[in-house]
Design a protein around this motif. Structure first.
Motif: not given
Ligand SMILES: *Cc1c(COP(=O)(O)O)cnc(C)c1O
Length: 381
Positions: A65-69, A228-231
């Motif tokens: 989630a951190f990577e996504m944010a 795409w996913y962590q976006n």
């Protein structure tokens, strides 16, 4: 089945009513029945996070989630400022750097809290240096409960500093949300990440993240490609276009979300204050008994998180040997130190079932028995 129970820093031991959800027939991750459970789960999470911001339930660990944010908010080549005092602060830096984001660390010694006044003093220079280098600082990161040392950093005060400089704040509340009150809206925190498997007390499976309007906007305006996913933009698309039946891009771990739903219902029934109090009371009792046995808290008590007791070992005790003895003879597993603190401290969790008196007394019995065996001069095997 393992013959020991968990008092480690996470994952935590969970109630049977939660475990039983994992053994029920699997639901699809779309459709009416799923949406009823998911919508109620989001509502209860908003209550737990004390926010009106959107909540995402994301399959995977907190780090994901951190990577996504971070990758969504901060364009590659721009940067993050990160007051840090331990292992998980370094982890957040590694995540940001892996996505091409620059990181300005404001370091505090491991075992000391982050000092908001120091952060405020250093920010003007850091901001202008970063601007001059063409890598402007776009956000601030903070670990709330630095689980490597049991320190609860002063989140409200750091949030006030980030607001003063108009920097969105990304908070790692992985081991604090559900253990202490975090009024996300009142303190104006843009991103808060936790996981199911610490204070909420569900087996590992999902990260949970609150996202402010400002963050959705930053993600929408981010000119660099970031997966795409962590976006966040991908997640937004599914919320906006498939919101009534499938508001997430991929398959979800549906049994785990049912378990989470069941647990959140239980937490609502107990009430947030009562839920926090059980953790707090277990910690207070455990610490006073351990102090009587010669084990002192590592952090200044004013900054010690109730979710975890990080205790300095006695000079005559090898913490690894003591922890091994307690697992083998008393069936309870706690954690040792990480990085520089390996061999110097023990960390005993008070999250999930570890806050029950049976666990606390069981561990204390284990410590007393170990000390007695040592006193008698025997080798505690
Ligand atoms: C446990 C923990 C993490 C690790 O989360 P993962 O789910 O393993 O990615 C991160 N930060 C803190 C403060 C933690 O306690």
């Amino acid at each position: 089945m393992s013959d020991f129970r968990l008092m480690i820093a996470g994952p935590v031991d969970v109630d049977d009513e939660v475990l039983s959800a994992l053994a029920e027939p699997t639901l699809p991750h779309y459709g009416q029945e799923w949406m009823a459970i998911l919508s109620e789960t989001f509502e209860m999470l908003q209550h737990l996070f004390q926010t009106h911001n959107d909540i995402l339930v994301i399959p995977g660990p907190g780090s994901s989630a951190f990577e996504m944010a971070l990758a969504s908010m901060i364009p590659q080549g721009h940067s993050l400022v990160m007051p840090s005092n331990g292992f998980f602060g370094q982890r957040m830096r590694d995540i940001a750097e892996s996505r091409g984001i620059g990181v300005h660390m404001i370091e505090f010694p491991m075992g000391q809290p982050v000092d908001p006044a120091t952060v405020r003093d250093q920010l003007p220079d850091l901001l202008s240096q970063a601007d001059a280098a063409g890598a402007p600082i776009r956000a601030m990161g903070l670990i709330h409960h630095e689980t490597s040392t049991g320190i609860l950093n002063p989140l409200q005060e750091v949030a006030a500093v980030s607001a003063e400089f108009d920097l969105p704040l990304v908070v790692d509340a992985v081991s604090s949300l559900g253990g202490v009150s975090i009024p996300v809206d009142e303190w104006g925190i843009d991103v808060v990440v936790t996981v199911a498997n610490k204070c909420i007390a569900v087996p590992p499976a999902v990260a949970i993240m609150s996202v402010s309007d400002r963050v959705w906007q930053m993600a929408g305006e981010n000119p660099t490609k970031h997966g795409w996913y962590q976006n966040l933009n991908t997640w937004k698309w599914y919320i906006e276009n498939w919101g009534d039946w499938h508001p997430h891009p991929t398959t979800m771990p549906t049994n785990s979300v049912v378990a989470l739903h069941r647990r959140l219902k239980r937490i609502e029934q107990i009430g947030l204050e009562g839920y926090f109090a059980a953790i707090h009371d277990a910690a207070a009792y455990f610490r006073s008994e351990m102090a009587a046995l010669g084990f002192e808290l590592l952090p200044d008590p004013a900054f010690a998180a109730p979710m975890l007791s990080a205790l300095k070992t006695r000079p005559d005790v090898d913490p690894a040997e003591m922890l091994r003895y307690i697992v083998e003879h008393h069936g309870l597993m706690a954690s040792g130190g990480l990085a520089d603190l390996r061999g110097k401290i023990i960390r005993v969790g008070h999250m999930g079932r570890a806050s029950e008196m049976g666990y606390v007394e069981g561990f204390l019995d284990g410590v007393r028995a170990y000390l007695k065996v040592k006193e008698l001069g025997a080798t505690p095997v």
